[in-house]
Write a protein that holds these residues in place. Sequence first.
Motif, short mmCIF file in Angstrom:
data_model
loop_
_atom_site.label_atom_id
_atom_site.label_comp_id
_atom_site.label_asym_id
_atom_site.label_seq_id
_atom_site.Cartn_x
_atom_site.Cartn_y
_atom_site.Cartn_z
N ASN A 96 0.81 -1.01 -0.01
CA ASN A 96 0.15 -0.40 0.13
C ASN A 96 0.48 1.23 0.33
N SER B 161 -1.43 2.19 -5.41
CA SER B 161 -3.11 2.80 -5.10
C SER B 161 -3.35 3.82 -6.62
N GLN C 127 -8.17 9.89 -1.89
CA GLN C 127 -6.65 9.96 -2.43
C GLN C 127 -5.53 10.93 -2.28
#
Length: 212
Positions: free
Chosen positions: A119, A124, A179
Amino acid sequence: MSAPDLLRTVLYTVNNFLKEEKYKAALAVLKGFRNGAVYGAKIRAPHALVMTFLFRNGSLNDKMRAIAKATYTHSRNLACFVFTYKGLQALQEKLQGKSLQSHSFLAACVGGWLVFGENNNINSQINMYLLSRILFALARLAVEKGYIPQPKKDPFPLFATLVWGTVLWLFETYPHTLQPSLQSSMNYLYNDSNVWHDISDFLVYNKQRTPK
């Protein structure tokens, strides 16, 4: 033997080797690694350049290092994934004596877990990019297979309505769920445009909000 003759001999030998059918699967894996590295660099470098100079603070050296790091990470990960995927596909086909649809799914699952399972910002972004394309493809496939009826009208306007309504609701209400790069873009567009002091930061450059 002169140097030009030696070079011609080496190139002739290599070209003949590349044409050998028995080595094709292994060579395709290596070519996939090469293409993954090149494509990853071509995709990430301009994106990292723009995003870094738009939203990242720091010296020019810091920004250049960030661009180089992002480009290297994307290039390496994509190269390793293609290498893993094509290698596992070839291995499954060799073991079972034929190519099956399940081979690509299993090979990609293993590659995704090994390479894109960590991650971080790069992974991502790549995974979310793929997710949006997958949802579109699955919707088209469902219509093609007859699982859902063919829409009588183009559903794209409804899709755009829901996407933009949802993302702005999230940004205004729960921005921490988005994000970081999307948060930065949204802040620049919708929050920083509320702040100015004179003509210089109204038209020439952007004056960011002072953190509370």
